[in-house]
Scaffold this active site. Structure first.
Site, PDB file in Angstrom:
ATOM      1  N   HIS A  52       1.769  -0.433 -10.471  1.00  0.00           N
ATOM      2  CA  HIS A  52       0.764  -1.232  -9.767  1.00  0.00           C
ATOM      3  C   HIS A  52       0.477  -2.546 -10.520  1.00  0.00           C
ATOM      4  CE1 HIS A  52      -2.615  -0.790  -6.605  1.00  0.00           C
ATOM      5  NE2 HIS A  52      -2.331  -2.057  -6.795  1.00  0.00           N
ATOM      6  N   ARG A  75       0.846  -1.190   0.000  1.00  0.00           N
ATOM      7  CA  ARG A  75       0.000   0.000   0.000  1.00  0.00           C
ATOM      8  C   ARG A  75       0.882   1.240   0.000  1.00  0.00           C
ATOM      9  NH1 ARG A  75      -2.924  -3.117  -1.502  1.00  0.00           N
ATOM     10  NH2 ARG A  75      -4.913  -3.875  -0.673  1.00  0.00           N
TER      11      ARG A  75
END
Length: 306
Positions: free
Chosen positions: A269, A221
């Protein structure tokens, strides 16, 4: 009885999931229609991604579960209108993708492949047993990655919010446990959920606990790292390099210093993507479990936030 499954996941997702999800549900012996719109009171299950415009779950009074397509549920778990049981996605392909990403970048740093030789000066890396890889987060993904590196012979330590016991891995928890893991981590991997307790867990103070010249890999994260503190630690040599896959703002803005820092590797990502076929199997299995009166797989604790 025909079940109504609402796919609330944003544009373009229905085409990918329509046929494989219907097939996966049929394999479970269930009859279901997959829709993108229906009267709320007729919906039995919601398959959800945070890209969906659906934010108010109040009208779905007969919905028996909300099944997330994402492993992270931080964008939905705090929704006050969500009273239905919630399950996160734990997809075997997603897990395997994360293992491959983490192992690949650990080996890249371990073997100094991020700094190709510019002259014939042989530098032999240590063996894996002499390199400690630390993990912040020992959930499903953290355990899988830590186990894979342990199988390669690395000295592996991990920290989690709650105490854990994993064979061959030094497990720690609590404030002192965090410091202990940081202090021995030549390479640190962060796979923590996004909660108030984990925001900026890597900051100026905690980064200073790492051995000088440590490497960081963050496919977890973006909120786990204080960006300014990491950049300062990189400039000071406290942190030698960082590979970052997740960010506070995505896409990462073009003017962000991470793009231009010589010791930062940015990946967009990609560490662990949900694969349609295997994700559909997970969703269908959970629908079947609820229909049989069994608890959800990978149910989310509202209190913990994951």
């Amino acid at each position: 009885m025909t079940l109504t499954v609402l796919l609330a996941a944003g544009d373009g997702v229905f085409e990918d999931y329509d046929a494989p999800l219907r097939a996966a549900i049929a394999k479970q012996g269930l009859d279901a229609q997959l829709v993108t719109d229906a009267p709320a009171q007729t919906v039995d299950y919601i398959v959800y991604a945070p890209s969906s415009p659906l934010q108010d779950f109040t009208p779905f009074t007969n919905c028996r579960a909300v099944l997330s397509l994402w492993a992270g549920v931080e964008r939905i778990v705090g929704n006050a209108t969500l009273t239905q049981p919630l399950a996160r996605m734990v997809d075997p392909s997603l897990t395997q993708g994360m293992v491959e990403y983490v192992v690949g970048h650990v080996l890249r740093y371990h073997l100094a492949l991020d700094k190709p030789a510019t002259s014939w000066t042989p530098v032999v890396p240590p063996l894996a047993q002499d390199r400690c890889v630390g993990f912040l987060g020992l959930g499903e993904l953290g355990r899988a990655c830590a186990g894979a590196l342990r199988a390669l012979g690395f000295d592996v330590a991990g920290w989690s919010r709650s105490p854990r016991q994993l064979e061959g891995i030094a497990c720690h928890s609590g404030t002192e446990g965090l410091r202990a893991v940081l202090a021995r981590s030549d390479i640190l991997v962060t796979l923590l959920p996004d909660t108030p307790a984990t925001t900026n867990i890597l900051n100026a103070t905690t980064l200073a606990h790492l051995p000088r010249g440590a490497r960081i890999i963050n496919p977890g994260r973006g909120t786990a790292i204080d960006d300014a503190a990491l950049l300062a630690a990189l400039d000071q040599g406290q942190i030698a390099a960082a590979t970052l896959d997740v960010f506070r703002t995505e896409p990462l803005p073009e003017n962000h210093p991470f793009w231009h820092h010589p010791n930062v590797t940015v990946t967009p990502h990609i560490a662990a993507a949900t694969r349609t076929e295997t994700a559909c199997d997970v969703i269908a299995a959970n629908i079947a479990r609820v229909e049989r009166g069994q608890p959800l797989l990978h149910g989310v604790s509202r209190h913990n936030g994951y």
